[in-house]
Design a protein around this motif. Structure first.
Motif, PDB file in Angstrom:
ATOM      1  N   ALA C  62       2.187 -77.357  69.964  1.00 38.97           N
ATOM      2  CA  ALA C  62       1.953 -77.363  68.517  1.00 38.97           C
ATOM      3  C   ALA C  62       0.553 -77.918  68.209  1.00 38.97           C
ATOM      4  CB  ALA C  62       3.026 -78.185  67.806  1.00 38.97           C
ATOM      5  N   GLY C  63       0.099 -78.857  69.017  1.00 42.69           N
ATOM      6  CA  GLY C  63      -1.269 -79.371  68.863  1.00 42.69           C
ATOM      7  C   GLY C  63      -2.316 -78.295  69.114  1.00 42.69           C
ATOM      8  N   PHE C  64      -2.028 -77.373  70.036  1.00 46.35           N
ATOM      9  CA  PHE C  64      -2.975 -76.268  70.277  1.00 46.35           C
ATOM     10  C   PHE C  64      -3.046 -75.364  69.039  1.00 46.35           C
ATOM     11  CE2 PHE C  64      -1.543 -76.414  75.022  1.00 46.35           C
ATOM     12  CZ  PHE C  64      -2.306 -77.548  75.241  1.00 46.35           C
ATOM     13  N   ILE C  65      -1.892 -75.203  68.348  1.00 45.85           N
ATOM     14  CA  ILE C  65      -1.905 -74.414  67.104  1.00 45.85           C
ATOM     15  C   ILE C  65      -2.826 -75.092  66.094  1.00 45.85           C
ATOM     16  CG2 ILE C  65      -0.501 -73.610  65.147  1.00 45.85           C
ATOM     17  CD1 ILE C  65       1.913 -73.508  67.086  1.00 45.85           C
ATOM     18  N   SER C  66      -2.632 -76.389  65.920  1.00 43.26           N
ATOM     19  CA  SER C  66      -3.481 -77.160  65.002  1.00 43.26           C
ATOM     20  C   SER C  66      -4.960 -77.024  65.369  1.00 43.26           C
ATOM     21  CB  SER C  66      -3.017 -78.625  65.061  1.00 43.26           C
ATOM     22  OG  SER C  66      -3.924 -79.490  64.463  1.00 43.26           O
ATOM     23  N   ALA C  67      -5.257 -77.073  66.661  1.00 45.09           N
ATOM     24  CA  ALA C  67      -6.651 -76.945  67.119  1.00 45.09           C
ATOM     25  C   ALA C  67      -7.221 -75.571  66.766  1.00 45.09           C
ATOM     26  CB  ALA C  67      -6.725 -77.176  68.633  1.00 45.09           C
ATOM     27  N   THR C  68      -6.434 -74.526  66.979  1.00 42.97           N
ATOM     28  CA  THR C  68      -6.919 -73.166  66.715  1.00 42.97           C
ATOM     29  C   THR C  68      -7.146 -72.956  65.217  1.00 42.97           C
ATOM     30  OG1 THR C  68      -5.614 -72.457  68.624  1.00 42.97           O
ATOM     31  CG2 THR C  68      -6.486 -70.722  67.213  1.00 42.97           C
ATOM     32  N   LEU C  69      -6.238 -73.501  64.400  1.00 41.13           N
ATOM     33  CA  LEU C  69      -6.388 -73.402  62.941  1.00 41.13           C
ATOM     34  C   LEU C  69      -7.637 -74.154  62.474  1.00 41.13           C
ATOM     35  CD1 LEU C  69      -2.645 -74.127  62.009  1.00 41.13           C
ATOM     36  CD2 LEU C  69      -3.785 -71.905  61.798  1.00 41.13           C
ATOM     37  N   ALA C  70      -7.845 -75.349  63.000  1.00 43.42           N
ATOM     38  CA  ALA C  70      -8.936 -76.208  62.515  1.00 43.42           C
ATOM     39  C   ALA C  70     -10.295 -75.752  63.034  1.00 43.42           C
ATOM     40  CB  ALA C  70      -8.690 -77.663  62.934  1.00 43.42           C
ATOM     41  N   MET C  71     -10.322 -75.341  64.298  1.00 48.38           N
ATOM     42  CA  MET C  71     -11.603 -75.040  64.933  1.00 48.38           C
ATOM     43  C   MET C  71     -12.028 -73.603  64.666  1.00 48.38           C
ATOM     44  SD  MET C  71     -12.165 -77.952  66.408  1.00 48.38           S
ATOM     45  CE  MET C  71     -13.437 -77.763  67.668  1.00 48.38           C
TER      46      MET C  71
END
Lengths: 136, 136, 136, 136
Positions: C62-71
């Motif tokens: 789920a953190g990778f999802i957050s990273a992809t959305l933010a970055m």
């Protein structure tokens, strides 16, 4: 940790350390620096790349140079003025990087010490370069 | 993550990132590289030193250069050939390091891109240098 | 890092990143969150469990999802309003998790962007879900 | 760590944990996930942003939910099927996040337990949501 004054130093003096590079080192180095280059963190991408597997960040090995300079030669109290790095070959997970620093010149008046810095794996250079330190 | 080919690149193109350096970054960088220089990890020693407090490892900021080169410009798939670093001023805990890389020359035949690399804190350079990358 | 305004965004736009999940990631994720579920950190327990080996925390992916959305998409300056996650299959040490986010609707008046979010391993979904972002 | 069977569980049962979020947690969470959103890691950017200072990753608090579910209720051996998250307010460095999970329904035949999940700071909800767990 060594504690030389500039008068203790001579051209030709040398120090060395070695560290095996692990997957955890690469994961943590990426995490601290933000360098998520897929060459370092994506095994599938790396398998299709020129090097066929994940490689360590070059600046991780540069950190070993910094460690050898600070911990051993010219040791505590040195001020890091500059570093030249030439990346010659990749470092893979499991490789043991031996870092060697050797004094090549000393300017006693300006308190400057120049050192050749070499990182190698199995005797083959992976980074060659030169450090410039001040020893107040 | 940017995905340029060498034909997309032009002299003058630039990219930047910024990161606040924390005590945790210094602790982890020390742990990964073995650079336990007391200037970085011993607050009592640092209080008596020239800089009056703990400073970040120069190679941590060098890692931000590597991150900016890999993640942004010249981006994914570049090969790091060399880096020159001149350390101009210390970075303290809490400083926000802005890293900027700017293309200064391109050799299309040899696929070589040279970039000026500057890390600064509050507009003042802390590291200046030059990166040499291959973009196959 | 991408820097879109809401006018730049269109339904169907997509972004992706991939990261190989290592034992070090799981150890650090456990340490930061306090999730010491034996399924993640006890190899002997895991060997007797349904999955036969240690699995990664679902919230790491789920953190990778957050990273992809933010970055990447919708990128810097987005505000994360909500996330739905359905955990479909476990992620093991050594798996490369590819995270893909795709815009499914845009409400320009309310500045809301909805994205389908999928994490997959070797083409098989391990998490499916939906993110709701505001892009002020 | 609790070790309930599904027969031990009842609607209304609740469990809670609290953790103070530190700068180091944010640095490490960014490092593990690759989420270097400047809202989390760039204090200068954050000072100009809507929230005026760096905020924690929402998925860090989601990790506390996962920890409370796995460590306490429904405890060891549960399988995480899904999670809904609504991010209501930011978490700042130094905030203590209290996470509470409460059983809202149990399907004994399908072995499914649904829990309300709330993270709050100083009594004010920062994340509200719902977890779906299987308890084989």
């Amino acid at each position: 940790m060594s504690n030389y004054t500039i008068d203790d130093l001579e051209v030709g003096m040398s120090a060395t350390m070695a560290k095996t590079v692990t997957e955890a080192d690469i994961v943590m180095f990426a995490g601290v620096t933000g360098d998520f280059n897929p060459a370092h963190i994506d095994a599938e991408y790396a398998a299709e790349s020129m090097f066929k597997e994940r490689i360590a960040h070059g600046m991780l090995s540069a950190g070993f140079i910094s460690a050898t300079l600070a911990m051993q030669l010219p040791g505590a109290g040195s001020i890091y003025l500059g570093q030249e790095l030439k990346f010659k070959a990749p470092v893979f997970i499991g490789d043991t990087v031996r870092t060697t620093v050797t004094i090549t010149s000393i300017n006693e008046k300006r308190k400057i010490v120049v050192l050749e810095t070499i990182c190698s794996v199995a005797g083959k250079p992976v980074i060659v370069g030169e450090a410039t330190m001040m020893k107040p």
